[in-house]
Write an enzyme that holds these catalytic residues in place. Structure first.
Site, short mmCIF file in Angstrom:
data_model
loop_
_atom_site.label_atom_id
_atom_site.label_comp_id
_atom_site.label_asym_id
_atom_site.label_seq_id
_atom_site.Cartn_x
_atom_site.Cartn_y
_atom_site.Cartn_z
CB ALA A 120 35.82 43.31 29.22
N GLY A 143 40.60 44.86 31.02
CA GLY A 143 40.03 46.20 31.00
C GLY A 143 40.18 46.90 32.35
CD GLU A 184 42.82 47.46 28.07
OE1 GLU A 184 41.65 47.04 28.24
OE2 GLU A 184 43.38 47.47 26.96
CD GLU A 218 43.09 42.03 28.06
OE1 GLU A 218 44.16 41.61 28.55
OE2 GLU A 218 42.56 43.09 28.43
N1 CAA Z 1 33.43 38.65 33.10
C1 CAA Z 1 32.32 37.99 33.50
N2 CAA Z 1 32.31 37.14 34.53
C2 CAA Z 1 33.46 36.95 35.19
C3 CAA Z 1 34.65 37.60 34.83
C4 CAA Z 1 34.61 38.51 33.75
N3 CAA Z 1 35.67 39.18 33.36
N4 CAA Z 1 35.64 37.20 35.67
C5 CAA Z 1 35.08 36.34 36.53
N5 CAA Z 1 33.78 36.18 36.25
C6 CAA Z 1 32.81 35.37 36.98
C7 CAA Z 1 33.14 33.88 36.92
O1 CAA Z 1 32.58 33.27 35.80
C8 CAA Z 1 32.54 33.38 38.21
O2 CAA Z 1 31.15 33.27 38.00
P1 CAA Z 1 30.33 32.10 38.70
O3 CAA Z 1 30.50 32.32 40.16
O4 CAA Z 1 28.97 32.28 38.17
O5 CAA Z 1 31.00 30.84 38.22
C9 CAA Z 1 32.74 34.54 39.18
O6 CAA Z 1 32.95 35.69 38.35
C10 CAA Z 1 33.93 34.40 40.10
O7 CAA Z 1 35.06 34.09 39.33
P2 CAA Z 1 36.14 33.00 39.81
O8 CAA Z 1 35.44 31.78 40.29
O9 CAA Z 1 37.12 32.88 38.73
O10 CAA Z 1 36.75 33.74 41.09
P3 CAA Z 1 38.25 33.80 41.62
O11 CAA Z 1 38.22 34.63 42.84
O12 CAA Z 1 38.81 32.43 41.67
O13 CAA Z 1 39.08 34.57 40.49
C11 CAA Z 1 39.58 36.32 38.95
C12 CAA Z 1 38.84 35.92 40.25
C13 CAA Z 1 41.09 36.22 39.14
C14 CAA Z 1 39.18 37.73 38.64
C15 CAA Z 1 39.15 35.36 37.80
O14 CAA Z 1 37.74 35.29 37.78
C16 CAA Z 1 39.60 35.78 36.43
O15 CAA Z 1 40.72 35.55 36.06
N6 CAA Z 1 38.67 36.38 35.66
C17 CAA Z 1 38.93 36.75 34.28
C18 CAA Z 1 39.75 37.98 34.19
C19 CAA Z 1 39.99 38.34 32.77
O16 CAA Z 1 40.32 37.53 31.93
N7 CAA Z 1 39.84 39.62 32.50
C20 CAA Z 1 40.08 40.15 31.19
C21 CAA Z 1 38.79 40.18 30.45
S1 CAA Z 1 39.07 40.68 28.80
C22 CAA Z 1 39.18 42.33 28.86
O17 CAA Z 1 39.12 42.92 29.87
C23 CAA Z 1 39.37 42.97 27.50
C24 CAA Z 1 38.91 44.35 27.43
O18 CAA Z 1 38.82 45.09 28.31
C25 CAA Z 1 38.51 44.94 26.20
#
Ligand code: CAA
Length: 699
Positions: A68, A107, A110, A130
Site C-alpha cells: 500500500a 498489499g 495480497e 505490515e
Molecule cells: N509507500 C510509500 N512509499 C514507499 C513505500 C510504500 N509502501 N515503500 C517505499 N516507499 C518509498 C520510500 O519512502 C523511498 O522514498 P524516498 O526515495 O522519497 O525516500 C522510496 O520509496 C524507495 O524506498 P527504499 O529507499 O526503501 O528502497 P529500497 O529499494 O531500499 O527498498 C522496499 C524497497 C523493499 C520496497 C522498501 O521500500 C520497503 O520495504 N517498503 C515498504 C514495504 C511495506 O512495508 N509494504 C507494506 C505496506 S502496508 C500494506 O501494504 C497494507 C495493505 O495493503 C493494506
C-alpha cells in the site's frame, strides 16, 4: 500492440490472446489510488474483451508492487479500496497470473494472492511486513496465506513480517513456480495453460489440516515477545480466525482489526520510523558534496570493536588492513576476525568460499606504515585521550593526503583528537556500536574542522556497509551515549531511592526497551561506566547529585558484569539471577547516603526516563548537534533498543504533549535538584504549542 489504460501508472499490452497489465509507478509501485483504479479498470476491460483468454499482471521498474502507499494511511480512504480490486481479480472468469520480480510486499503480495497463479524471479521475495508498520494485512493476507501455506507457516510469516525468498515461497505453496528464464514469457505461458480450466481461487480453498499444538506454540511465542506492541498480537488473532471462520467473515474481521490499528499511535510511530529511517540519510548541509573514493580501509586495533568493524568492511567487499601493536596481538586479531567468520559459516550465513574470499582481502600487520595506502582509516584503539592523540599524531604523518581519518571513540572529544593529527580537516568520528558487524547504527561525527567531503565519505562508507549513518556534531557521548548517560542517572537514583536492579529492568522492559539498563550494563561491562565517571570526576559539578555509588561499590568488588560472572546480577551457567548480595549493597548505599527507601513506582520511573530523554534531546537540538528531532529518534531506535513502535523519545514526547513532558521535568528537577532544569527549548515549545517535529522543519 500497446495501449495506455485510462489511468497513468497502469497500462495494458496484448500478447496475442493474453493481456499484460503493467504497473509503472516509481519508485516501488506502491498501491496508490491511481494504481488501484488503474488495476481495477484494466482487469475489468480484459475480462470483458472476448479476444482475451488470460491476464498477466507484472510491474516495470525495480520491483513488483511493494505494498500500500504508506503515505495514504491515516488519510480518508479513496475509492476503489484494495479489497474491491482484489475481489475483481479473484472472481475474474479468466486466469490472472502475477509475475513477480523484486519484492511483493504487503498489499502487493495480497494482489498476488488473489491471482490464480503466481510465478516469481529467482531473486524475488514475498512478504507481509505490515506488523512492522503497526498494522496487520488489510486485504486478505491473513486469510489467504493460511489457505496456501497452512496456518502455522502463515502465522510465522505474518507475525514476524519477514519476507521469504522465491524458492522458499514456492516450497511453502505460495508460488506456483520460480522462473528459470524470462519471467514475463513464462508467466504468459502459465496464464495460457490455466485458461479454459477450473480456476484455483485462493479464497475458495479450504484451510489445510494443521498441527494445532505447533500453531499455539508459535502464537504464544509471538504474544510473549510483543512487549507492548499490538500488531503481532492482533495478527495472531486474525490468522486464527482463518482456521475457524469462512473466508467472508475472516476478511471482514481482518479489515476491522486493520482499520482499528491503522489510526493507532503505534502505527503512526512506526510509519514515522519508516520514513525517518530514509530521511535521516539525507543530511541537508552535505547535499551535493561528493565523497572521496574508498576501496582500502585501515583499522587500528583488533579488539572486539576493531574485529567487528573489519568484518563489516570485508562483508561489503572492501580491502582491509588491520594494524596491531605486537606479533601476539596480530595473531589474536586474525583469530578474532576468523572466529567471527567461523561462526557465520556455522550458522549458514556464509559458505566456505565466501569466508575464504573475505579473508583473502584481509591483512593483519604489526607495521603502522602499512596504513599508508589506505583511503580511510578507522581507529578502534583503547578509549583514552592520550592513546588516541598519540595514534592520530602518527596517522596524520603516515596516511596518504586524500585519506579520511576516523576515530571510533564513544565519548572523547573528536576535535582534540583531530588537532593531534595535524590535518583536522580529514578527521571525523565513526562511532560503531557493538557488535559492530551486526548493529546498524553508525554515528558519523563532524568535527569543527572536518571537511564536508570527509564527512560525506563517512556517510557513504556506512551506507556501503549496509548501516544507518546518523550525522552529528561533537559533544560528550554524541547523541546516543549522551542521552543514555542522562536517563541512566535516573535509574541509578532509583536504586538509591528504593528500587532494586531487577525492578528497574522490568519496568523499562515493560515500556518496550529490548533489555533493561542494568542487564545491559552487565553485558557491556561495568568498567565502561567506571572509566567515564573517572574521566568526568574532575569537572563534575559538586552541586549535582551523584548516582554512581552503587556502581562504584560493585566495581570495587570486581563485579564488572557478565564477563566476571557478577555485576548487578550474578550469572550461573550464563543465566542471570537476582543476587541477594547486590540487594544488600543497594540497601546499605541508601542508608549511607541517608536516602529513605520508598516503595518503587514503575510508572513514575518510566515517566521520568521518558522526560529525561526528551529533555536531553531538546538540549542536543538547541546546540545544533543534529539538525532534526528525527536524527535523535533514529539513533535511539537503531542503536539502543528503544521500541520502534514508540517512534523515538522526541516523537513520543510530541505525542504525549510537551506540556506533560515539561511538568514531568519540573517534578524531576524538584526531586533531583541541580542539573535537572527543564531545557530552554522544551519550555519554549511547550509554551508556544510547538513540537520537536515542527522545530525540525523550521530549524
Ligand atoms: N509507500 C510509500 N512509499 C514507499 C513505500 C510504500 N509502501 N515503500 C517505499 N516507499 C518509498 C520510500 O519512502 C523511498 O522514498 P524516498 O526515495 O522519497 O525516500 C522510496 O520509496 C524507495 O524506498 P527504499 O529507499 O526503501 O528502497 P529500497 O529499494 O531500499 O527498498 C522496499 C524497497 C523493499 C520496497 C522498501 O521500500 C520497503 O520495504 N517498503 C515498504 C514495504 C511495506 O512495508 N509494504 C507494506 C505496506 S502496508 C500494506 O501494504 C497494507 C495493505 O495493503 C493494506
Amino acid at each position: 500492440m500497446s495501449s495506455a489504460a485510462p489511468h497513468g501508472p497502469v497500462t495494458t499490452r496484448r500478447e496475442g490472446d493474453v493481456t499484460l497489465i503493467l504497473v509503472d509507478s516509481p519508485p516501488v509501485n506502491a498501491l496508490s489510488q491511481a494504481v488501484r483504479a488503474g488495476l481495477l479498470e484494466a482487469v475489468k476491460a480484459a475480462a470483458a474483451d472476448a479476444g482475451v483468454k488470460a491476464i498477466v499482471l507484472a510491474c516495470e521498474g525495480r520491483t513488483f508492487i511493494a505494498g500500500a502507499d504508506i503515505r495514504e494511511f491515516g488519510k480518508p480512504p479513496l475509492a476503489p479500496g484494495l479489497s474491491e480490486v482484489l475481489s475483481a481479480i479473484e472472481s475474474c472468469a479468466k486466469p490472472v497470473v502475477a509475475a513477480i520480480h523484486g519484492t511483493a510486499l504487503g498489499g502487493g503480495f495480497e494482489v498476488a494472492l488473489s491471482c490464480h497463479g503466481r510465478i516469481a524471479d529467482k531473486g524475488a521475495a514475498v512478504g507481509l511486513p505490515e506488523v512492522k508498520l503497526g498494522i496487520i494485512p488489510g486485504a486478505g493476507g491473513t486469510q489467504r496465506t493460511p489457505r496456501l501455506a497452512g496456518p502455522v507457516a502463515a502465522l510465522e510469516m505474518i507475525s514476524s513480517g519477514k519476507p521469504v525468498k522465491a524458492a522458499q515461497a514456492k516450497a511453502m505453496g505460495l508460488l506456483d513456480s520460480v522462473a528459470s528464464g524470462d519471467l514475463r514469457a513464462e508467466a504468459i505461458t502459465l496464464a495460457r495453460a490455466l485458461s479454459g480450466k477450473p480456476l484455483r481461487r485462493t479464497g475458495e480453498l479450504a484451510v489445510p489440516a494443521f498441527d494445532h499444538a505447533a500453531f499455539n506454540k508459535v502464537a504464544a511465542t509471538v504474544i510473549g515477545k510483543a512487549r507492548g506492541q499490538l500488531s503481532p498480537v492482533r495478527a495472531v488473532e486474525a490468522v486464527r480466525l482463518a482456521t475457524t471462520t469462512a473466508i467472508g467473515e475472516g476478511l471482514a474481521a481482518e479489515r476491522a482489526i486493520f482499520t482499528e490499528l491503522v489510526g493507532s499511535d503505534q502505527a503512526k510511530a512506526l510509519r514515522y520510523a519508516f520514513f525517518s529511517e530514509r530521511e535521516v540519510q539525507r543530511v541537508p548541509h552535505l547535499e551535493g558534496v561528493s565523497p572521496r573514493k574508498v576501496e582500502t580501509v585501515g583499522v587500528i586495533g583488533a579488539g572486539t570493536m576493531g574485529a567487528g568493524i573489519a568484518v563489516s568492511l570485508l562483508d561489503a567487499g572492501l580491502r582491509v588492513t588491520v594494524v596491531e601493536t605486537s606479533t601476539a596481538a596480530v595473531g589474536a586479531g586474525w583469530d578474532r576476525i576468523a572466529g567471527l567468520y567461523a561462526r557465520a559459516l556455522k550458522s549458514g550465513r556464509i559458505d566456505e568460499a565466501g569466508k575464504d574470499e573475505r579473508l583473502s582481502r584481509l591483512t593483519v600487520s604489526e607495521d603502522f606504515g602499512d596504513l599508508a595506502g589506505c583511503d580511510l582509516v578507522i581507529e578502534a584503539a583503547f578509549e583514552e585521550m592520550g592513546v588516541k592523540k598519540e595514534i592520530f599524531g602518527r596517522l596524520g604523518a603516515v596516511a596518504q593526503a586524500v585519506a579520511v581519518l576516523a576515530t571510533n571513540t564513544s565519548y572523547l572529544d573528536v576535535n582534540e583528537i583531530a588537532q593531534a593529527s595535524g590535518r583536522p580537516a580529514d578527521v571525523i568520528g565513526l562511532h560503531f556500536f557493538s557488535p559492530a558487524n551486526i548493529m546498524r547504527l553508525v554515528e558519523v561525527v563532524e568535527g569543527a574542522a572536518s571537511a564536508p567531503d570527509a564527512v560525506a565519505t563517512g556517510v557513504a562508507l556506512a551506507r556501503r556497509l549496509g548501516k544507518l549513518p546518523v550525522t552529528c556534531g561533537v559533544c560528550d557521548g554524541f547523541v546516543g551515549n549522551r542521552i543514555l548517560a542522562t536517563w541512566r542517572q535516573i535509574t541509578d537514583f532509583a536504586l538509591e531511592d528504593g528500587a532494586l536492579p531487577a525492578e528497574v529492568d522490568a519496568a523499562l522492559e515493560g515500556y518496550g526497551m529490548a533489555m533493561g539498563p542494568f542487564a545491559v550494563a552487565d553485558l557491556a561491562g561495568l568498567d565502561i561506566g567506571a572509566a567515564r565517571r573517572k574521566r568526568l570526576a574532575p569537572t563534575r559539578d559538586p552541586k549535582a547529585r551523584y548516582g554512581g555509588t552503587v556502581a562504584d561499590r560493585l566495581c570495587a568488588l570486581g563485579r564488572f558484569g557478565q564477563k566476571t560472572g557478577a555485576g548487578y546480577y550474578r550469572y550461573v551457567d550464563g543465566k542471570r539471577q537476582v543476587d541477594p548480595e547486590v540487594t544488600a549493597i543497594v540497601q546499605s548505599v541508601s542508608a549511607e547516603l541517608g536516602r529513605p527507601r520508598e516503595p518503587f513506582d514503575p510508572d513514575r520511573l518510566v515517566r521520568q526516563v521518558r522526560a529525561a530523554m526528551a529533555n536531553e534531546g531538546a538540549k542536543i537540538l538547541a546546540e545544533k548537534i543534529v539538525p532534526r528531532a528525527l536524527d535523535i529518534d533514529m539513533v535511539l531506535l537503531h542503536g539502543y533498543g528503544f521500541p520502534a513502535w514508540r517512534g523515538g523519545p522526541m516523537f513520543e514526547a510530541d505525542l504525549v504533549g510537551l506540556p506533560t513532558i515539561l511538568a514531568d521535568m519540573r517534578e524531576i528537577h524538584a526531586a533531583f535538584g541541580h542539573g535537572w532544569e527543564p531545557a530552554e527549548l522544551l519550555v519554549e515549545l511547550a509554551g508556544s504549542g510547538g513540537s520537536f517535529g515542527s522545530h525540525q522543519r523550521s530549524g
